[in-house]
Design an enzyme around this catalytic site. Structure first.
Site, PDB file in Angstrom:
ATOM      1  N   LYS A   1       2.019  -3.342   6.496  1.00  0.00           N
ATOM      2  CA  LYS A   1       2.327  -3.534   5.070  1.00  0.00           C
ATOM      3  C   LYS A   1       3.828  -3.443   4.825  1.00  0.00           C
ATOM      4  O   LYS A   1       4.386  -4.203   4.022  1.00  0.00           O
ATOM      5  CB  LYS A   1       1.557  -2.508   4.226  1.00  0.00           C
TER       6      LYS A   1
ATOM      7  N   TYR B   1      -1.628   0.137  10.315  1.00  0.00           N
ATOM      8  CA  TYR B   1      -1.928  -0.487   9.024  1.00  0.00           C
ATOM      9  C   TYR B   1      -0.715  -0.401   8.094  1.00  0.00           C
ATOM     10  O   TYR B   1      -0.260  -1.407   7.548  1.00  0.00           O
ATOM     11  CB  TYR B   1      -3.159   0.181   8.369  1.00  0.00           C
TER      12      TYR B   1
ATOM     13  N   SER C   1       0.831  -1.208   0.000  1.00  0.00           N
ATOM     14  CA  SER C   1       0.000   0.000   0.000  1.00  0.00           C
ATOM     15  C   SER C   1       0.861   1.253   0.000  1.00  0.00           C
ATOM     16  O   SER C   1       1.970   1.250   0.554  1.00  0.00           O
ATOM     17  CB  SER C   1      -0.865  -0.020   1.258  1.00  0.00           C
TER      18      SER C   1
HETATM   19  C1  WQD Z   1      -9.119  10.177   0.385  1.00  0.00           C
HETATM   20  C2  WQD Z   1      -9.186  11.659   0.687  1.00  0.00           C
HETATM   21  C3  WQD Z   1      -9.777  12.174   2.955  1.00  0.00           C
HETATM   22  C4  WQD Z   1     -13.948  10.807   2.724  1.00  0.00           C
HETATM   23  C5  WQD Z   1      -6.652   5.256   2.626  1.00  0.00           C
HETATM   24  C6  WQD Z   1      -5.525   4.578   3.320  1.00  0.00           C
HETATM   25  C7  WQD Z   1      -4.578   4.045   2.322  1.00  0.00           C
HETATM   26  C8  WQD Z   1      -5.289   3.150   1.325  1.00  0.00           C
HETATM   27  C9  WQD Z   1      -6.432   3.845   0.708  1.00  0.00           C
HETATM   28  C10 WQD Z   1      -5.452   0.828   1.810  1.00  0.00           C
HETATM   29  C11 WQD Z   1      -8.560  12.033   2.028  1.00  0.00           C
HETATM   30  C12 WQD Z   1     -10.802  12.675   1.996  1.00  0.00           C
HETATM   31  C13 WQD Z   1     -12.629  11.107   2.476  1.00  0.00           C
HETATM   32  C14 WQD Z   1     -14.881  11.872   2.877  1.00  0.00           C
HETATM   33  C15 WQD Z   1     -13.087  13.434   2.485  1.00  0.00           C
HETATM   34  N1  WQD Z   1      -5.831   2.003   1.976  1.00  0.00           N
HETATM   35  N2  WQD Z   1     -12.197  12.385   2.346  1.00  0.00           N
HETATM   36  N3  WQD Z   1     -14.413  13.148   2.752  1.00  0.00           N
HETATM   37  O1  WQD Z   1      -6.970   8.172   3.362  1.00  0.00           O
HETATM   38  O2  WQD Z   1      -6.093   8.641   1.032  1.00  0.00           O
HETATM   39  O3  WQD Z   1      -6.130   6.355   1.890  1.00  0.00           O
HETATM   40  O4  WQD Z   1      -7.277   4.356   1.730  1.00  0.00           O
HETATM   41  O5  WQD Z   1      -4.421   0.448   1.342  1.00  0.00           O
HETATM   42  O6  WQD Z   1      -3.607   3.344   2.990  1.00  0.00           O
HETATM   43  O7  WQD Z   1      -4.869   5.524   4.148  1.00  0.00           O
HETATM   44  O8  WQD Z   1      -8.254   7.354   1.297  1.00  0.00           O
HETATM   45  O9  WQD Z   1     -10.524   7.373   0.474  1.00  0.00           O
HETATM   46  O10 WQD Z   1     -10.140   7.530   2.972  1.00  0.00           O
HETATM   47  O11 WQD Z   1      -9.573   9.483   1.535  1.00  0.00           O
HETATM   48  O12 WQD Z   1     -12.721  14.622   2.400  1.00  0.00           O
HETATM   49  O13 WQD Z   1     -16.079  11.696   3.122  1.00  0.00           O
HETATM   50  O14 WQD Z   1     -10.567  12.017   0.796  1.00  0.00           O
HETATM   51  O15 WQD Z   1      -9.551  13.098   3.991  1.00  0.00           O
HETATM   52  O16 WQD Z   1      -7.922  13.261   1.879  1.00  0.00           O
HETATM   53  P1  WQD Z   1      -6.824   7.743   1.976  1.00  0.00           P
HETATM   54  P2  WQD Z   1      -9.715   7.863   1.602  1.00  0.00           P
END
Ligand code: WQD
Length: 328
Positions: free
Chosen positions: A145, A141, A117
């Site tokens: 990984k 997490y 990841s």
């Molecule tokens: C993306 C962006 C949120 C929801 C995570 C893990 C990463 C990988 C993928 C597994 C961020 C913003 C989100 C909402 C928002 N996982 N957001 N409103 O955090 O980049 O990555 O998932 O391998 O390891 O950390 O993904 O989809 O949660 O968020 O503003 O309702 O969207 O703050 O900036 P993230 P995400």
């Protein structure tokens, strides 16, 4: 060859199974169905139901199906939960991987691919994250990984296994509605959920040092993630000494505000967002360099963000035809 795909009934795993089977590889799936769905598997792909922590089961599955390669995808993947329950994450992700590796070595498996990841990078202070960017995970997490990558590489060297760790960036979309993500833990499904409830999408902070103030990520279509696995598997077959560590991304940064704009345009729903507080631990920008995988495997993503959102929305409509948010 016969490939064992752990987590093959999950959202990403089922796309990988379909792509690998479609490329002519023989496949068998191990999944505990904790979040996986048996109906996602193509006809003719055997499903062994059970845990990656069950060494005896793994030994039997490897023997009975004459497994010669492993694609290890089964894992827990919620960052927040990993902070609350680190020992559970270390058990499922690190001990789970160790158990799969042990069985693979015992069965003389010569090829091993591991789902890693972008979380291994933590808060990278760079425009584009290359595989040489220092790894500094900021949550359990990501730690599991990174530890997993080390374990895979060490076992590969010691036991003459070709290995690959693929670092997924932000996966979205679906190759077909029946394979869509049923979880609501990432941006696209979370925005869909809010829209379905007739509520504005939430933006977790708009005061980041980015062009529009919202976080920037590298979104990648799950079908592209799957095709990257096929390319990596082919390399592992061709090169018994392979030691790959590769980003799977598109190299294009897309902000949360831009993503919500695309969602509004695709769904036709009013997606005027509401800015709420920052979510702890969110890096401002995480965008892959996709150069190394292009160089090594000749692979590049084909889908854009609109295609990810449109296919994810089709999946959502197929599951919740009554809740489109159209009345909201
Ligand atoms: C993306 C962006 C949120 C929801 C995570 C893990 C990463 C990988 C993928 C597994 C961020 C913003 C989100 C909402 C928002 N996982 N957001 N409103 O955090 O980049 O990555 O998932 O391998 O390891 O950390 O993904 O989809 O949660 O968020 O503003 O309702 O969207 O703050 O900036 P993230 P995400």
């Amino acid at each position: 060859m016969t490939w064992l795909i752990t987590g093959g009934a999950g959202y990403i795993g089922s796309h990988v199974v379909r792509a690998l089977a479609g490329s002519g590889e023989s496949t068998v799936v191990l999944d505990d169905l904790s979040s996986g769905v048996a109906g996602r598997l193509p006809a003719g792909v055997p499903l062994e139901r059970g845990s990656v922590l069950d060494g005896a089961l793994l030994d039997r599955v490897m023997r009975e199906h004459a497994v010669t390669g492993v694609v290890h995808i089964a894992a827990k993947k919620q960052v927040g939960e990993s902070v609350e329950r680190p020992l559970y994450y270390y058990r499922e992700n690190v001990e789970g991987l160790r158990t799969v590796l042990q069985a693979a070595v015992g069965a003389g498996v010569g090829r091993f691919l591991f789902s890693s990841s972008a979380a291994v990078y933590g808060m990278p202070d760079t425009e584009l994250v290359t595989e040489a960017t220092p790894c500094a995970p900021i949550n359990p997490y990501g730690e599991t990984k990174l530890a997993g990558e080390w374990m895979v590489a060490a076992a590969g060297r010691a036991h003459a296994m070709a290995t690959a760790s693929l670092r997924y960036f932000n996966v979205a979309g679906a190759a077909s509605p029946d394979l869509a993500d049923t979880g609501v833990t990432n941006l696209v499904p979370m925005v869909f959920e809010r829209l379905a409830e007739g509520r504005p999408p939430a933006v977790f902070g708009a005061d980041y040092p980015t062009p529009d103030g919202t976080c920037v990520r590298d979104y990648i279509h799950v079908e592209d993630v799957a095709s990257a696995h096929v390319a990596a598997v082919q390399r592992l077959i061709a090169d018994p000494g392979a030691r790959l560590v590769l980003n799977i991304g598109r190299g294009e940064g897309v902000s949360v505000a831009e993503m919500i704009g695309v969602i509004g345009s695709v769904t036709g729903l009013s997606a005027e967002p509401e800015v709420v507080e920052r979510r702890p631990g969110d890096p401002a920008r995480v965008v892959a360099s996709a150069d190394l995988i292009a160089e090594e495997l000749g692979w590049a993503a084909r889908h854009d963000v609109r295609s990810m959102v449109a296919s994810a929305w089709e999946g959502r409509l197929a599951r919740h035809p009554e809740r489109t948010g159209a009345t909201g």
